[in-house]
Design a protein around this motif. Structure first.
Motif: not given
Lengths: 370, 301
Positions: A131-136, A138-151, A279-286
């Motif tokens: 994944i490109l550095g600028k998408f590694q 995110s300001i919404y989720d520092p460190g991309n701990r919860h999502h993987v960008p897809v587009s 847009d990113a892929m996330v896994i819900p807690k549920t």
């Protein structure tokens, strides 16, 4: 009631406390939580089934079939057409069915706020380094701990280059050429995007919370309104291709698709800047089937898969290894992969405080009803 | 429970033989529908009413009903009043158009089409209802757009082109098209029972066709007209797709506003619920008026 009790509590006091107790229990009784997504739900899903909730642009039969061939897991994909719809239906109880969801940036932030997302176990994901550095980060989720960008992509103007001369370069164009464009242009049916464009045209930020600036944005749009045919996110395509519309505000992903059908249709990111989305892929807690969810994310991260999907469905992958496998045509497509100089002028839509959201909603209702 | 006096002796012996209480039968027959109505209509409506009493509630928050603030908001701001009027205008206009177009058609099918063809013609008329309403709206875009089917036809005849798409007329066209079959079906049911002897008597007594239409046909079919109008009005009030796709930049209606409250940026479910209750109230009022005055006019016959 015993006399000792009465002597200790005056009648009025007793009435007061019992009323308080009564009202608090009755309030607790009817004070149910609206549309709560419970995370303590037992995971009972069939391990051979994966339900994903995504935008319709991101999947096709081939993709789902190949995943099943690789992993043996059957995929059921439901689609939505706006983040707000996704979030509302997710919270209304539909969410517990899905193991992978595809929110966009500010929706990720909202879902994080609501504690709906599971932290990703990075040791179970391979290919993140592509994944490109600028998408590694995110300001919404520092460190991309919860999502993987897809587009990713931008918002801009899609126009008929045969009929519009000179071509639009900035948001101002809409106001300056309103006579030519009168009732021949559409704007998105997204309050934040539309108000944002007007904010940006006046040099303000997409994410302003300043009521005065929001008001100016609304007034500028109200001024343009007689020339606007309609606000729509999807229904402009055929009319633009048929020549009934000259210009539509839209997402880069749609601009690229329309340009594929008719090369005279061009997509431009306004000079003063527009919004940038991922847009990113996330896994819900549920998630009922996290196992399969990780398998899906790993599958989508495979450079070959990401490249094929980009070639087939025309969305910009943030995956460098996949980008390198693309045909030169697609790699040089500036609408799909705008150069860094353009990206720098764009802003991410940040989640706003409730007050500002309400103001935006009110202006939006005014704009679409008067 | 004492048995009513009107019960015939044979009936009462039967019920005695079976040894079932008399209330059980209607209870068993009405029960399933009652439970269905209770669970799917009454309880949800009450929940929405409760939500409408919580100012600005969003999903994930605790429901604590506290007042009518959401309702005041509807009337305090001009924007929302405008939206209410526009919705009523679209629904009433559509009802009028459907009645004007539907009556002749229903009359034709019920009175003039030979009996063996009647069902076929009716089915043919209702057939469009089987396609998705979204598809029908998109089809109207194709027909009404500036270089669309309608305007190509008009210009080929040497007539000026019409710019209707993204304006209120387009909404009326789309909604009337969607709702016309309902009107025709209901009017057909009432016109089929038209007593022709009365028409003949009117003609014998010297009434011209117009007089006998207004004095004989219309009063006889009045209950059908009222029911048809009500159905079209109610459905029109809730129509979401036609105003959205055909109405252009100024086409916000109640239905769309409610949608925006539930699924839009603010997710203000409380305000959305209050708007929903307003629609429920408007529809209930229309039905109540119909029951009160509709009956009286049919009794006048």
């Amino acid at each position: 009631m015993s006399s000792r009790f009465v002597s200790r509590y005056s009648r009025r006091q007793f009435l007061k406390t019992s009323l308080a107790a009564l009202s608090s229990t009755s309030l607790a009784g009817c004070g149910w939580t609206l549309a709560e997504v419970r995370s303590d739900r037992p995971q009972t899903s069939n391990s051979n089934e994966l339900r994903i909730y995504t935008w319709s642009n991101y999947i096709d039969e081939t993709l789902l079939k190949e995943f099943t061939a690789q992993t043996g897991v059957r995929v059921i994909a439901d689609t939505y057409d706006s983040n707000d719809v996704m979030l509302a239906t997710f919270q209304a109880g539909k969410g517990v069915a899905y193991s992978v969801v595809y929110p966009s940036d500010y929706a990720i932030a909202k879902m994080l706020d609501l504690k709906l997302l599971a932290a990703l176990d990075k040791s179970r994901i391979s290919g993140l380094e592509n994944i490109l550095g600028k998408f590694q980060n995110s300001i919404y989720d520092p460190g991309n701990r919860h999502h993987v960008p897809v587009s990713w992509g931008t918002t801009g103007l899609i126009y008929n280059s045969e009929k519009l001369n000179p071509a639009p370069e900035d948001w101002d164009y809409l106001w300056q050429n309103r006579n030519t464009l009168s009732r021949k242009m559409t704007l998105l049916s997204e309050p934040r995007e539309v108000l944002g464009a007007s904010l940006r045209a006046q040099g303000f930020s997409y994410n302003t919370t300043n009521p005065a600036e929001l008001r100016k944005a609304y007034e500028k749009l109200a001024d343009l309104k007689p020339a606007i045919a309609t606000f729509t996110t999807d229904a402009w395509r055929d009319q633009l291709l048929a020549g009934d519309l000259l210009l539509a505000m839209g997402y880069s992903i749609d601009g690229v698709l329309v340009a594929q059908e008719n090369p005279n249709m061009k997509y431009v990111v306004p000079k003063s800047g527009s919004s940038l989305w991922t847009d990113a892929m996330v896994i819900p807690k549920t998630a009922p089937n996290p196992e399969a969810a990780y398998a899906w994310i790993n599958y989508m991260l495979q450079p070959a898969v990401a490249a094929q999907v980009t070639e087939r469905l025309f969305f910009a992958t943030p995956n460098q290894a996949a980008f390198d496998q693309l045909s030169t045509d697609l790699r040089d497509n500036q609408a799909l992969f705008p150069p860094d100089s353009v990206v720098e002028r764009c802003e991410n839509l940040k989640p706003l405080p409730q007050k500002s959201e309400e103001l935006i909603e009110k202006y939006w209702t005014k704009l679409t009803s008067s | 429970m004492s048995s009513p006096a009107s019960t015939s002796p044979s009936e009462s012996t039967v019920s005695k033989d079976l040894a079932t209480p008399r209330w059980l039968e209607p209870f068993a027959l009405l029960g399933p529908a009652g439970i269905w109505l209770g669970l799917m209509l009454v309880i949800p409506a009450l929940l929405i009413f409760e939500l409408s009493l919580v100012p600005g509630i969003r999903p994930g928050e605790v429901v604590n009903p506290s007042g009518l603030e959401n309702y005041f908001q509807i009337f305090r701001e001009d924007v929302y009043r405008q939206v209410v009027w526009r919705s009523l205008g679209f629904a009433l206009g559509t009802t009028a158009i459907c009645l004007a177009l539907g009556f002749p058609v229903a009359y034709f099918i019920a009175q003039m089409v030979p009996k063996k063809w009647r069902n076929l013609v009716l089915v043919g008329f209702v057939l469009p209802l089987w396609t998705s309403s979204l598809l029908r709206s998109y089809a109207w875009i194709t027909i009404l757009r500036p270089t669309g089917v309608l305007n190509s036809f008009l210009t080929s005849l040497g007539l000026p082109a019409l710019d209707i798409l993204n304006r209120p007329p387009a909404v009326f066209i789309g909604m009337s098209y969607s709702l016309l079959p309902y009107m025709v079906l209901i009017l057909y049911a009432s016109l089929e029972k038209l007593d022709r002897r009365l028409l003949e008597a009117a003609a014998d007594l010297g009434a011209n066709p117009l007089q006998s239409f207004w004095k004989v046909t219309v009063p006889q079919s009045l209950p059908g007209i009222a029911a048809g109008c009500l159905l079209v009005f109610i459905t029109g009030l809730g129509d979401f797709i036609d105003p959205e796709l055909l109405g252009g930049a100024s086409s916000m209606t109640m239905a769309r506003l409610i949608y925006n409250q539930f699924l839009g940026v603010t997710r203000n479910w409380g305000f959305g619920s209050a708007l929903s209750m307003m629609i429920v109230l408007a529809v209930s009022l229309a039905i109540a008026l119909l029951l009160k005055y509709g009956d009286r006019s049919s009794a006048n016959l």
